[in-house]
Design a protein around this motif. Structure first.
Motif, PDB file in Angstrom:
ATOM      1  N   ASP B 424       0.851  -1.184   0.000  1.00 12.69           N
ATOM      2  CA  ASP B 424       0.000   0.000   0.000  1.00 12.69           C
ATOM      3  C   ASP B 424       0.889   1.238   0.000  1.00 12.69           C
ATOM      4  N   LEU B 425       1.053   1.830  -1.208  1.00  8.21           N
ATOM      5  CA  LEU B 425       1.916   2.999  -1.315  1.00  8.21           C
ATOM      6  C   LEU B 425       1.105   4.289  -1.385  1.00  8.21           C
ATOM      7  N   GLY B 426      -0.196   4.163  -1.215  1.00  8.50           N
ATOM      8  CA  GLY B 426      -1.026   5.360  -1.269  1.00  8.50           C
ATOM      9  C   GLY B 426      -1.327   5.728  -2.704  1.00  8.50           C
ATOM     10  N   PRO B 427      -2.176   6.726  -2.923  1.00  2.00           N
ATOM     11  CA  PRO B 427      -2.532   7.117  -4.287  1.00  2.00           C
ATOM     12  C   PRO B 427      -1.363   7.814  -4.987  1.00  2.00           C
ATOM     13  N   SER B 428      -1.208   7.513  -6.274  1.00  3.74           N
ATOM     14  CA  SER B 428      -0.183   8.132  -7.117  1.00  3.74           C
ATOM     15  C   SER B 428       1.196   8.196  -6.461  1.00  3.74           C
ATOM     16  N   PRO B 429       1.779   7.069  -6.146  1.00  2.00           N
ATOM     17  CA  PRO B 429       3.115   7.122  -5.549  1.00  2.00           C
ATOM     18  C   PRO B 429       4.137   7.629  -6.562  1.00  2.00           C
ATOM     19  N   THR B 430       5.140   8.316  -6.076  1.00  2.00           N
ATOM     20  CA  THR B 430       6.209   8.771  -6.973  1.00  2.00           C
ATOM     21  C   THR B 430       7.149   7.598  -7.223  1.00  2.00           C
ATOM     22  N   THR B 431       7.988   7.761  -8.224  1.00  2.74           N
ATOM     23  CA  THR B 431       8.956   6.691  -8.527  1.00  2.74           C
ATOM     24  C   THR B 431       9.876   6.465  -7.328  1.00  2.74           C
ATOM     25  N   ARG B 432      10.224   7.536  -6.660  1.00  2.00           N
ATOM     26  CA  ARG B 432      11.111   7.400  -5.499  1.00  2.00           C
ATOM     27  C   ARG B 432      10.440   6.579  -4.396  1.00  2.00           C
ATOM     28  N   GLU B 433       9.161   6.823  -4.189  1.00  2.00           N
ATOM     29  CA  GLU B 433       8.454   6.049  -3.153  1.00  2.00           C
ATOM     30  C   GLU B 433       8.399   4.563  -3.527  1.00  2.00           C
ATOM     31  N   ARG B 434       8.196   4.306  -4.803  1.00  2.00           N
ATOM     32  CA  ARG B 434       8.171   2.902  -5.229  1.00  2.00           C
ATOM     33  C   ARG B 434       9.556   2.282  -5.095  1.00  2.00           C
ATOM     34  N   PHE B 435      10.582   3.069  -5.426  1.00  2.00           N
ATOM     35  CA  PHE B 435      11.949   2.547  -5.334  1.00  2.00           C
ATOM     36  C   PHE B 435      12.377   2.308  -3.886  1.00  2.00           C
ATOM     37  N   ASP B 436      11.762   3.044  -2.944  1.00  2.00           N
ATOM     38  CA  ASP B 436      12.140   2.869  -1.534  1.00  2.00           C
ATOM     39  C   ASP B 436      11.901   1.433  -1.074  1.00  2.00           C
ATOM     40  N   VAL B 437      10.960   0.759  -1.737  1.00  2.00           N
ATOM     41  CA  VAL B 437      10.673  -0.631  -1.384  1.00  2.00           C
ATOM     42  C   VAL B 437      11.911  -1.506  -1.576  1.00  2.00           C
ATOM     43  N   HIS B 438      12.735  -1.132  -2.574  1.00  2.00           N
ATOM     44  CA  HIS B 438      13.913  -1.956  -2.891  1.00  2.00           C
ATOM     45  C   HIS B 438      14.851  -2.110  -1.707  1.00  2.00           C
ATOM     46  N   SER B 439      14.962  -1.041  -0.914  1.00  2.00           N
ATOM     47  CA  SER B 439      15.931  -1.098   0.185  1.00  2.00           C
ATOM     48  C   SER B 439      15.482  -2.069   1.281  1.00  2.00           C
ATOM     49  N   THR B 440      14.188  -2.402   1.287  1.00  2.00           N
ATOM     50  CA  THR B 440      13.699  -3.318   2.321  1.00  2.00           C
ATOM     51  C   THR B 440      13.826  -4.772   1.901  1.00  2.00           C
ATOM     52  N   ASN B 441      14.156  -5.006   0.654  1.00  2.00           N
ATOM     53  CA  ASN B 441      14.251  -6.378   0.149  1.00  2.00           C
ATOM     54  C   ASN B 441      15.670  -6.617  -0.381  1.00  2.00           C
ATOM     55  N   PRO B 442      16.451  -7.446   0.290  1.00  2.00           N
ATOM     56  CA  PRO B 442      17.859  -7.632  -0.109  1.00  2.00           C
ATOM     57  C   PRO B 442      18.024  -8.126  -1.541  1.00  2.00           C
ATOM     58  N   SER B 443      17.088  -8.979  -2.016  1.00  2.00           N
ATOM     59  CA  SER B 443      17.254  -9.508  -3.376  1.00  2.00           C
ATOM     60  C   SER B 443      17.050  -8.409  -4.416  1.00  2.00           C
ATOM     61  N   CYS B 444      16.260  -7.380  -4.068  1.00  2.00           N
ATOM     62  CA  CYS B 444      16.082  -6.243  -4.982  1.00  2.00           C
ATOM     63  C   CYS B 444      17.248  -5.268  -4.838  1.00  2.00           C
ATOM     64  N   ALA B 445      17.675  -5.106  -3.588  1.00  2.00           N
ATOM     65  CA  ALA B 445      18.644  -4.048  -3.287  1.00  2.00           C
ATOM     66  C   ALA B 445      19.967  -4.249  -4.012  1.00  2.00           C
ATOM     67  N   SER B 446      20.355  -5.507  -4.263  1.00  2.00           N
ATOM     68  CA  SER B 446      21.660  -5.739  -4.871  1.00  2.00           C
ATOM     69  C   SER B 446      21.779  -5.028  -6.224  1.00  2.00           C
ATOM     70  N   CYS B 447      20.709  -5.038  -6.999  1.00  2.00           N
ATOM     71  CA  CYS B 447      20.765  -4.357  -8.305  1.00  2.00           C
ATOM     72  C   CYS B 447      20.261  -2.914  -8.201  1.00  2.00           C
ATOM     73  N   HIS B 448      19.180  -2.736  -7.443  1.00  2.00           N
ATOM     74  CA  HIS B 448      18.569  -1.402  -7.437  1.00  2.00           C
ATOM     75  C   HIS B 448      19.407  -0.359  -6.720  1.00  2.00           C
ATOM     76  N   SER B 449      20.316  -0.782  -5.856  1.00  2.00           N
ATOM     77  CA  SER B 449      21.207   0.200  -5.241  1.00  2.00           C
ATOM     78  C   SER B 449      22.074   0.850  -6.314  1.00  2.00           C
ATOM     79  N   VAL B 450      22.299   0.139  -7.427  1.00  2.00           N
ATOM     80  CA  VAL B 450      23.073   0.693  -8.543  1.00  2.00           C
ATOM     81  C   VAL B 450      22.154   1.452  -9.501  1.00  2.00           C
ATOM     82  N   LEU B 451      20.979   0.900  -9.718  1.00  2.00           N
ATOM     83  CA  LEU B 451      20.074   1.447 -10.741  1.00  2.00           C
ATOM     84  C   LEU B 451      19.351   2.725 -10.339  1.00  2.00           C
TER      85      LEU B 451
END
Lengths: 201, 563
Positions: B424-451
């Motif tokens: 639940d990211l609320g209405p019209s989340p920004t890209t940054r808000e969606r990307f913040d999810v990556h830091s909570t998931n290690p399998s995402c963070a390995s690539c998204h910390s670069v991207l």
């Protein structure tokens, strides 16, 4: 022989060893690729291109001309097809030896057909419909197996080619006449419909 | 006693002549001559010795040349040529554009992705079917073309029977790069029935049969490699494929036959002649198109409600402008990849001027802070290529930029990667808000910390490259981010700063990345097949020159010829 005998012994020995030197230096032990890229010559005969000057390509390779279509390359000669009219129907015939029946007045050249056929071409025929006593033009076979009248008038491309014009046919619903033309505007006259291309010129 | 003397003489003369014949006391050469080991070792030693003795300033005397990199033994292999290679070959052989005819060829899976030349191009029945249709198309169109016949020295309006054999031999030699056997030439010649009543028509039929046969010949369709087939003409064909993406011209074949490749100077001189040809520019332009994936631009779709000016003409202008700016910097000005980050976007075509000038001003779109947009990463073509429908895609933008300019090729996301959809990211989340999810998931963070940092910096360009300050929802765009790569960490806000930081901190990595792409492309290898050692050695030697020097260095490398 006397000169050889006068030579110092060491020099004589060196001369005597010459065959061995040749043997050694022609052996695989000392041969190696002098470059990382292959340079081995072949016996391919290039004399056919030695005395030929390859035409230069233009500096701007994007401006190369388009590969010509067979039509443009072949440039088959064309012959005129004359049009006559009897007040109801048209009659299309060759300029010579193919006169219209009585009652038809010559209206001049209608279009020109190719004289001979190339791959991708279709024959253009004149047909006769005995029920209506009308003459008309068709490609390959006369529609409804009506009689082919006279010779093949000429040939046209089956598909559109570069710079080609469609040979159009349209139907006059008032007179049952079939008009064949290369001018699109001819088929736009009132009462004419069902325009279709029967070939390309 | 006598035999001992003879043995001593024998040894002395052997050593003396071994040194003499091998042209000096170069340690590597002498060692090679006496202790010839594996082919790879031979190449290493010999090429190392060449490096010392060459007069060409390009070759230099750097201690660590590509010759010192570990390379494999040459292995016989074959590769079907790409459609673009087949098309360019025929254009050069006929003098006609085949852009339209090439539509008949099945798109090569190998040319859909970059690098296109990596690995073998598959050959399937459908491809064969299309290939035959293509060969027939070209053959039919050339059969009655007197200009084609005259190109190869025969005038169909007046020729004697003795003219036909040289004509047939000529087209066979040129189409197949001197790989035409006598038997083949004889069988082609058999197609010309000169005793037929219609002699000229018979000649035309012969042309059609010859062209059709040659276009379908394995030596035309494939880069054929056999252990015994590696000769001077093979070298010429390989050079033509890499430098021109085409077949050798007459001069190259004659040079090969005359032994011009025996010396390194002769080889370099021939490579330089080839690079000076317009065919080299055409080949490099096609490399740029593949590198930047511009061919996918024409598939872009936008809604006319949002982008009223969207049209195929606009996409075409974008594509042309994008490629020509890269060509201007890299090819004409002999610049480096990092120079692209600084190139100014002047003289834009009419349709693009509206985008660059920020004419689409509204609640979300404002005039760009900088009066003149700069740098390749700010080009509208990049923004358009990396958007899906009307929406920019920050991940696509980051992967595109990192892969093509920094050679950071991240693996595809794991299954179920769109985890934020379930949150639940609320209405019209920004890209940054969606990307913040990556830091909570290690399998995402390995690539998204670069991207993520790079993707967020590019958020200020919408799906057609217009500058914007807000999302459609009205929320502000925060274009700040950071990137940690090659031992350095850079921080930035927006594309302009991203490019400035990349240029000042990671310039060398960007330049080496382009070298890697060119080397992979030339070697027809995948990134895992070309070692960093080889790329670095070629880059260091060519660092003072442009593309031309890079290509020369790549082609002088033993690794190129071993693949």
């Amino acid at each position: 022989m006397a000169m050889i005998r006068r030579m110092p012994r060491g020099i004589r020995v060196l001369f005597a060893m010459i065959p061995f030197y040749c043997l050694i230096f022609s052996s695989e032990a000392l041969s190696f690729e002098s470059r990382p890229w292959p340079t081995r010559p072949t016996d391919t005969d290039l004399s056919a291109i030695e005395n030929w000057s390859e035409p230069l390509l233009p500096q701007d390779l994007e401006s190369l001309p388009v590969l010509p279509s067979p039509r443009a390359a072949a440039k088959p000669p064309q012959k005129p097809i004359m049009k006559s009219f009897n007040g109801t129907y048209h009659f299309y015939g060759l300029a010579a030896g193919d006169n219209p029946p009585a009652g038809f007045n010559n209206q001049g050249v209608a279009f020109s057909l190719f004289e001979f056929s190339l791959p991708g071409m279709v024959s253009i025929l004149r047909c006769f419909d005995p029920l209506r006593s009308r003459h008309f033009i068709a490609a390959q076979k006369c529609d409804g197996n009506l009689a082919i009248e006279g010779k093949v008038l000429g040939f046209a491309w089956l598909d559109r080619q570069e710079d080609s014009k469609p040979l159009l046919q349209c139907y006059d619903q008032n007179s049952d006449n079939l008009l064949t033309t290369v001018a699109e505007s001819d088929c736009e006259a009132p009462g004419l419909r069902g325009t279709q291309a029967i070939g390309y010129l | 006693m006598t035999s001992r003397k003879y043995f001593a003489h024998y040894c002395l003369v052997f050593v003396f002549l071994a040194v003499l014949v091998n042209g000096g006391c170069s340690r590597g050469k002498f060692r090679s001559a006496l202790f010839a080991g594996s082919s790879a070792e031979k190449m290493e030693n010999v090429a190392g010795a060449e490096k010392q003795s060459s007069k060409d300033p390009l070759v230099g005397d750097a201690n660590a040349g590509p010759e010192s990199c570990l390379i494999q033994e040459p292995t016989p292999k074959g590769r079907k040529k790409t459609n673009i290679e087949i098309r360019y070959s025929l254009e050069d052989l006929t003098g006609y554009s085949l852009e339209e005819a090439a539509m008949l060829l099945t798109p090569n899976p190998g040319s859909e992705t970059f690098p296109s030349a990596a690995g073998p191009v598959p050959w399937d029945l459908e491809g064969l079917d299309k290939q035959i249709a293509f060969a027939e198309y070209v053959a039919i169109r050339l059969q009655r073309d007197d200009a084609f016949a005259k190109r190869y020295g025969l005038d169909p309006d007046r020729f004697s029977d003795s003219d036909v054999r040289p004509f047939v031999t000529r087209i066979a030699l040129m189409f197949l790069g001197a790989a035409a056997s006598e038997d083949l030439i004889e069988s082609l010649f058999g197609e010309y029935d000169l005793e037929a009543p219609a002699r000229k028509e018979s000649f035309y039929r012969g042309v059609r049969a010859s062209v059709f046969r040659l276009i379908l010949d394995p030596h035309f369709l494939y880069e054929v490699e056999t252990a015994e087939g590696r000769d001077a003409f093979w070298t010429a064909r390989r050079l033509a494929l890499v430098i021109w993406r085409s077949v050798p011209d007459r001069e190259l074949l004659l040079k090969a036959a005359s032994g011009a490749f025996e010396s390194q100077d002769g080889m370099v001189s021939e490579i330089r002649r080839m690079i000076a040809s317009p065919k080299s520019k055409r080949a490099f332009q096609s490399f740029v198109r593949e590198w930047l994936a511009v061919d996918t631009l024409s598939n872009s779709q936008r809604s006319l409600e949002k982008y009223a000016n969207f049209s195929s003409e606009l996409l075409k202008e974008m594509e042309t402008d994008y490629v020509s700016r890269v060509m201007e910097t890299l090819y004409k000005q002999k610049g480096k990849a990092s120079d692209l980050l600084k190139s100014e976007m002047t003289n834009a075509p009419q349709n693009l001027q509206g985008i660059l000038g920020g004419e689409r001003q509204s609640m979300t779109h404002v005039a760009e802070p900088s009066s003149l947009r700069k740098g390749i990463l700010a080009h509208p073509a990049l923004a358009t290529l990396t958007s899906v429908g009307d929406e920019p895609n920050a991940v696509k933008r980051a992967t595109y930029t990192l892969k093509r300019f920094l050679c950071i090729d991240l693996p595809p996301p794991p299954g179920g990667a769109n985890v934020f959809k379930a949150l639940d990211l609320g209405p019209s989340p920004t890209t940054r808000e969606r990307f913040d999810v990556h830091s909570t998931n290690p399998s995402c963070a390995s690539c998204h910390s670069v991207l993520d940092g790079v993707g967020l910096a590019m958020e200020q360009y919408d799906a057609l490259g217009y500058f914007r300050s807000k999302y459609d929802s009205g929320r502000e765009i925060d274009p700040s981010g950071s990137l940690a790569a090659y031992g350095k960490t850079i921080s930035f806000s927006g594309v302009d700063e991203l490019q400035t930081q990349l240029h000042s901190q990671l310039r060398d990595s960007i330049d080496r990345c382009l070298t890697r792409h060119i080397v992979e492309h030339s070697f027809r290898s995948t990134s895992s097949d070309v070692s960093k050692c080889e790329v670095d050695a070629i880059h260091d030697r060519a660092s003072k020159g442009g593309i031309e020097d890079m290509l020369i260095q790549a082609l002088l490398t033993p690794g190129f010829w071993a693949r």
